[in-house]
Write a protein that holds these residues in place. Structure first.
Motif, PDB file in Angstrom:
ATOM      1  N   GLN A   1      -3.932  -4.364 -17.406  1.00  0.00           N
ATOM      2  CA  GLN A   1      -3.918  -2.973 -17.607  1.00  0.00           C
ATOM      3  C   GLN A   1      -3.626  -2.262 -16.311  1.00  0.00           C
ATOM      4  O   GLN A   1      -3.941  -2.784 -15.232  1.00  0.00           O
ATOM      5  CB  GLN A   1      -4.957  -2.527 -18.631  1.00  0.00           C
ATOM      6  CG  GLN A   1      -6.227  -2.535 -18.090  1.00  0.00           C
ATOM      7  CD  GLN A   1      -7.499  -2.025 -18.856  1.00  0.00           C
ATOM      8  OE1 GLN A   1      -7.398  -0.876 -19.343  1.00  0.00           O
ATOM      9  NE2 GLN A   1      -8.282  -2.966 -19.216  1.00  0.00           N
ATOM     10  N   SER A   2      -3.139  -1.024 -16.347  1.00  0.00           N
ATOM     11  CA  SER A   2      -3.289  -0.228 -15.030  1.00  0.00           C
ATOM     12  C   SER A   2      -4.486   0.170 -14.827  1.00  0.00           C
ATOM     13  O   SER A   2      -5.486  -0.034 -15.386  1.00  0.00           O
ATOM     14  CB  SER A   2      -2.580   1.083 -15.764  1.00  0.00           C
ATOM     15  OG  SER A   2      -3.304   1.956 -16.114  1.00  0.00           O
ATOM     16  N   PHE A   3      -4.718   0.167 -13.365  1.00  0.00           N
ATOM     17  CA  PHE A   3      -6.043   0.374 -12.750  1.00  0.00           C
ATOM     18  C   PHE A   3      -6.523   1.567 -13.279  1.00  0.00           C
ATOM     19  O   PHE A   3      -7.710   1.619 -13.526  1.00  0.00           O
ATOM     20  CB  PHE A   3      -5.914   0.527 -11.185  1.00  0.00           C
ATOM     21  CG  PHE A   3      -7.075   0.737 -10.464  1.00  0.00           C
ATOM     22  CD1 PHE A   3      -7.962   0.055 -10.199  1.00  0.00           C
ATOM     23  CD2 PHE A   3      -7.281   2.340 -10.049  1.00  0.00           C
ATOM     24  CE1 PHE A   3      -9.194   0.160  -9.507  1.00  0.00           C
ATOM     25  CE2 PHE A   3      -8.538   2.465  -9.581  1.00  0.00           C
ATOM     26  CZ  PHE A   3      -9.553   1.595  -9.422  1.00  0.00           C
ATOM     27  N   GLU A   4      -5.820   2.661 -13.391  1.00  0.00           N
ATOM     28  CA  GLU A   4      -6.155   3.935 -13.968  1.00  0.00           C
ATOM     29  C   GLU A   4      -6.584   3.957 -15.331  1.00  0.00           C
ATOM     30  O   GLU A   4      -7.904   4.351 -15.447  1.00  0.00           O
ATOM     31  CB  GLU A   4      -5.008   4.944 -13.718  1.00  0.00           C
ATOM     32  CG  GLU A   4      -5.723   6.463 -14.195  1.00  0.00           C
ATOM     33  CD  GLU A   4      -4.913   7.475 -13.698  1.00  0.00           C
ATOM     34  OE1 GLU A   4      -5.027   8.635 -13.971  1.00  0.00           O
ATOM     35  OE2 GLU A   4      -3.744   7.509 -13.217  1.00  0.00           O
ATOM     36  N   ALA A   5      -6.083   3.208 -16.155  1.00  0.00           N
ATOM     37  CA  ALA A   5      -6.719   2.893 -17.599  1.00  0.00           C
ATOM     38  C   ALA A   5      -7.934   2.030 -17.589  1.00  0.00           C
ATOM     39  O   ALA A   5      -8.994   2.514 -18.078  1.00  0.00           O
ATOM     40  CB  ALA A   5      -5.659   1.922 -18.432  1.00  0.00           C
ATOM     41  N   TYR A   6      -8.178   1.125 -16.621  1.00  0.00           N
ATOM     42  CA  TYR A   6      -9.397   0.204 -16.520  1.00  0.00           C
ATOM     43  C   TYR A   6     -10.593   1.356 -15.809  1.00  0.00           C
ATOM     44  O   TYR A   6     -11.520   1.357 -16.374  1.00  0.00           O
ATOM     45  CB  TYR A   6      -9.121  -0.875 -15.515  1.00  0.00           C
ATOM     46  CG  TYR A   6     -10.308  -1.829 -15.557  1.00  0.00           C
ATOM     47  CD1 TYR A   6     -10.579  -2.684 -16.574  1.00  0.00           C
ATOM     48  CD2 TYR A   6     -11.010  -1.807 -14.289  1.00  0.00           C
ATOM     49  CE1 TYR A   6     -11.681  -3.476 -16.502  1.00  0.00           C
ATOM     50  CE2 TYR A   6     -12.317  -2.656 -14.387  1.00  0.00           C
ATOM     51  CZ  TYR A   6     -12.591  -3.462 -15.343  1.00  0.00           C
ATOM     52  OH  TYR A   6     -13.348  -4.245 -15.296  1.00  0.00           O
ATOM     53  N   PHE A   7     -10.130   2.223 -14.747  1.00  0.00           N
ATOM     54  CA  PHE A   7     -10.846   3.072 -14.172  1.00  0.00           C
ATOM     55  C   PHE A   7     -11.599   4.224 -15.089  1.00  0.00           C
ATOM     56  O   PHE A   7     -12.582   4.243 -15.252  1.00  0.00           O
ATOM     57  CB  PHE A   7     -10.395   3.616 -13.040  1.00  0.00           C
ATOM     58  CG  PHE A   7     -11.169   4.613 -12.329  1.00  0.00           C
ATOM     59  CD1 PHE A   7     -12.367   4.346 -11.534  1.00  0.00           C
ATOM     60  CD2 PHE A   7     -10.954   6.183 -12.773  1.00  0.00           C
ATOM     61  CE1 PHE A   7     -13.083   5.397 -10.831  1.00  0.00           C
ATOM     62  CE2 PHE A   7     -12.024   7.130 -12.115  1.00  0.00           C
ATOM     63  CZ  PHE A   7     -12.860   6.681 -11.308  1.00  0.00           C
ATOM     64  N   ASN A   8     -10.568   4.561 -16.077  1.00  0.00           N
ATOM     65  CA  ASN A   8     -11.034   5.590 -17.133  1.00  0.00           C
ATOM     66  C   ASN A   8     -11.912   5.042 -17.999  1.00  0.00           C
ATOM     67  O   ASN A   8     -12.863   5.751 -18.090  1.00  0.00           O
ATOM     68  CB  ASN A   8      -9.858   6.374 -17.565  1.00  0.00           C
ATOM     69  CG  ASN A   8      -8.983   6.971 -16.643  1.00  0.00           C
ATOM     70  OD1 ASN A   8      -9.323   7.609 -15.680  1.00  0.00           O
ATOM     71  ND2 ASN A   8      -7.683   7.511 -17.081  1.00  0.00           N
TER      72      ASN A   8
ATOM     73  N   LYS B   1      -3.620  10.580  -8.252  1.00  0.00           N
ATOM     74  CA  LYS B   1      -2.269  11.172  -8.021  1.00  0.00           C
ATOM     75  C   LYS B   1      -1.593  10.310  -7.002  1.00  0.00           C
ATOM     76  O   LYS B   1      -2.287  10.199  -5.986  1.00  0.00           O
ATOM     77  CB  LYS B   1      -2.551  12.492  -7.604  1.00  0.00           C
ATOM     78  CG  LYS B   1      -1.292  13.383  -7.311  1.00  0.00           C
ATOM     79  CD  LYS B   1      -1.653  15.061  -6.760  1.00  0.00           C
ATOM     80  CE  LYS B   1      -0.444  15.728  -6.567  1.00  0.00           C
ATOM     81  NZ  LYS B   1      -0.568  17.131  -6.188  1.00  0.00           N
ATOM     82  N   ASP B   2      -0.146  10.133  -7.293  1.00  0.00           N
ATOM     83  CA  ASP B   2       0.533   9.596  -5.991  1.00  0.00           C
ATOM     84  C   ASP B   2       0.592  10.341  -4.886  1.00  0.00           C
ATOM     85  O   ASP B   2       0.988  11.288  -4.998  1.00  0.00           O
ATOM     86  CB  ASP B   2       1.956   9.107  -6.565  1.00  0.00           C
ATOM     87  CG  ASP B   2       1.798   8.176  -7.640  1.00  0.00           C
ATOM     88  OD1 ASP B   2       0.925   7.297  -7.473  1.00  0.00           O
ATOM     89  OD2 ASP B   2       2.629   8.096  -8.485  1.00  0.00           O
ATOM     90  N   GLY B   3      -0.026   9.721  -3.939  1.00  0.00           N
ATOM     91  CA  GLY B   3      -0.106  10.492  -2.413  1.00  0.00           C
ATOM     92  C   GLY B   3       1.231  10.049  -1.584  1.00  0.00           C
ATOM     93  O   GLY B   3       1.910   8.951  -2.098  1.00  0.00           O
ATOM     94  N   PHE B   4       1.264  10.287  -0.515  1.00  0.00           N
ATOM     95  CA  PHE B   4       2.369  10.015   0.519  1.00  0.00           C
ATOM     96  C   PHE B   4       2.096   8.421   0.854  1.00  0.00           C
ATOM     97  O   PHE B   4       3.287   7.864   0.953  1.00  0.00           O
ATOM     98  CB  PHE B   4       2.350  10.603   1.781  1.00  0.00           C
ATOM     99  CG  PHE B   4       3.208  10.349   2.743  1.00  0.00           C
ATOM    100  CD1 PHE B   4       4.720  10.319   2.507  1.00  0.00           C
ATOM    101  CD2 PHE B   4       2.782   9.668   4.021  1.00  0.00           C
ATOM    102  CE1 PHE B   4       5.579   9.721   3.510  1.00  0.00           C
ATOM    103  CE2 PHE B   4       3.718   9.215   4.916  1.00  0.00           C
ATOM    104  CZ  PHE B   4       5.160   9.303   4.767  1.00  0.00           C
ATOM    105  N   ILE B   5       0.866   8.252   0.918  1.00  0.00           N
ATOM    106  CA  ILE B   5       0.588   6.820   1.394  1.00  0.00           C
ATOM    107  C   ILE B   5      -0.002   5.957   0.275  1.00  0.00           C
ATOM    108  O   ILE B   5       0.549   4.875  -0.106  1.00  0.00           O
ATOM    109  CB  ILE B   5      -0.598   6.760   2.444  1.00  0.00           C
ATOM    110  CG1 ILE B   5       0.106   7.640   3.645  1.00  0.00           C
ATOM    111  CG2 ILE B   5      -0.907   5.633   2.966  1.00  0.00           C
ATOM    112  CD1 ILE B   5      -1.214   8.010   4.624  1.00  0.00           C
ATOM    113  N   PHE B   6      -0.900   6.387  -0.638  1.00  0.00           N
ATOM    114  CA  PHE B   6      -1.322   5.573  -1.681  1.00  0.00           C
ATOM    115  C   PHE B   6      -1.727   6.672  -2.719  1.00  0.00           C
ATOM    116  O   PHE B   6      -2.005   7.861  -2.479  1.00  0.00           O
ATOM    117  CB  PHE B   6      -2.465   4.856  -1.227  1.00  0.00           C
ATOM    118  CG  PHE B   6      -3.706   5.404  -0.333  1.00  0.00           C
ATOM    119  CD1 PHE B   6      -4.574   5.935  -1.032  1.00  0.00           C
ATOM    120  CD2 PHE B   6      -3.738   5.487   0.832  1.00  0.00           C
ATOM    121  CE1 PHE B   6      -5.873   6.430  -0.362  1.00  0.00           C
ATOM    122  CE2 PHE B   6      -4.666   5.747   1.766  1.00  0.00           C
ATOM    123  CZ  PHE B   6      -5.759   6.645   0.938  1.00  0.00           C
TER     124      PHE B   6
END
Length: 356
Positions: free
Chosen positions: A196-203, A217-222
């Motif tokens: 699953q997406s990292f964010e889904a797992y983290f949430n 949030k997508d930043g310039f680097i990561f």
């Protein structure tokens, strides 16, 4: 004579017991408080009840405002002792954690291991496939999940961008410590392992259990985590309690202890994406120099910290049951730091004037 002596001893003993009962309990004996995950209320504790110096608080607040801070919090045993907002920032406003969010990635990785989804000693290529770097395959296969957690992948750290063309060989994994953005590959590892997406797992595993309000949030680097100040404090409270939230051990205590102790023999002041105070020497981002002495000399020796660019901070001090959070713009805009900065020592001087 013997009877009188016995009576005197008993009387002294009883007086000693009464004194112990009447004395206020030390801070660390107070039960730990966890704010409810679905409520905005949060227990507080007064500065006077802790015996702190109220007359030094204004100087601390003035310093924080002058140094471009947006928010500042101190928790003791989970209760809010100080909560301040500056320069138009509010309790509900979100701000970026920058590299302080590395500790969130560390925690998610630890949870994935305790769920038997991954193993820290496995090669990263076992989850991402071969060819995720520009290294020769024999060198790439040396890089384990743990090497990403400890900043010892051996990959070139000179580029802030993390793409295959920039991930080139400098040293065999485990032989060189260098602060680098390649840690974010851990997010891909957790995603692949959990399907699953990292964010889904983290949430599911962290955010929702703690009642955090943040988002990636997508930043310039990561990807960079953004949240309000209290959400940052909630994670700090989880860290203070070694991965436990209320009655649930969210993150295995063994993994958390490894995270907040020296993780390799090159930079003793670094754990699993956590900065460690009180060690004999330390290294800093962008340098291969070894500096003698503690990371933040004015701070308690047992402190471990999440540190991000522009002085985003979560300080955790177990000996004082304390969590301190600072969010904002860079304290020195002319010299913004990636993580460690002179701001820490100066801020702790102000904090010490209040708490000591």
């Amino acid at each position: 004579m013997k009877i009188k002596l016995i009576l005197i001893i008993i009387s002294v003993s009883l007086l000693g017991c009464k004194k112990k009962i009447d004395e206020p309990a030390p801070t660390n004996s107070e039960h730990m408080y966890f704010p409810h995950t679905n409520a905005s209320d949060w227990e507080t504790k007064s500065i006077s009840s802790l015996g702190w110096k109220q007359n030094a608080v204004e100087d601390l607040k003035k310093y924080l405002a002058e140094k471009n801070s947006k928010s500042f919090m101190i928790l003791v045993n989970g209760r809010i002792v100080l909560e301040e907002y500056f320069n138009g920032h509010t309790k509900d406003a979100t701000w970026e954690w920058n590299s302080a969010g590395k500790t969130l990635v560390s925690a998610a990785t630890g949870i994935a291991q305790q769920e038997n989804l991954l193993n820290l000693n496995d090669a990263v290529s076992q989850y991402l496939g071969t060819g995720w770097t520009s290294e020769p395959l024999v060198k790439e296969n040396l890089i384990s999940v743990k090497h990403l957690l400890t900043m010892t992948s051996g990959l070139d750290e000179s580029s802030e961008l993390v793409d295959k063309s920039k991930l080139t060989y400098v040293a065999d994994a485990g032989n060189r410590w260098a602060y680098a953005n390649v840690f974010q590959k851990l997010m891909d590892v957790v995603s692949a392992a959990s399907k699953q997406s990292f964010e889904a797992y983290f949430n599911t595993k962290i955010k929702n259990k703690l009642g955090m309000d943040g988002f990636w949030k997508d930043g310039f680097i990561f990807k960079i985590y953004n949240s309000n100040t209290r959400s940052m404090a909630r994670f700090g409270l989880l860290a203070l309690n070694k991965g436990k939230w209320n009655n649930e051990q969210i993150l295995n205590e063994t993994f958390f202890s490894e995270s907040t102790n020296t993780s390799q023999n090159i930079n003793p002041s670094y754990g699993y994406l956590w900065w460690l105070n009180g060690k004999g020497s330390h290294m800093i981002p962008g340098s291969q120099s070894i500096f003698q002495g503690s990371l933040v000399t004015n701070a308690p020796g047992d402190m471990y910290a999440a540190m991000g660019a522009s002085d985003q901070r979560v300080y955790v001090i177990p000996s004082q049951s304390m969590v301190i959070v600072r969010m904002g713009n860079a304290s020195d805009p002319a010299n913004p730091s990636f993580a460690v900065s002179g701001f820490d020592n100066a801020l702790w001087q102000k904090i010490n004037a209040v708490i000591n």
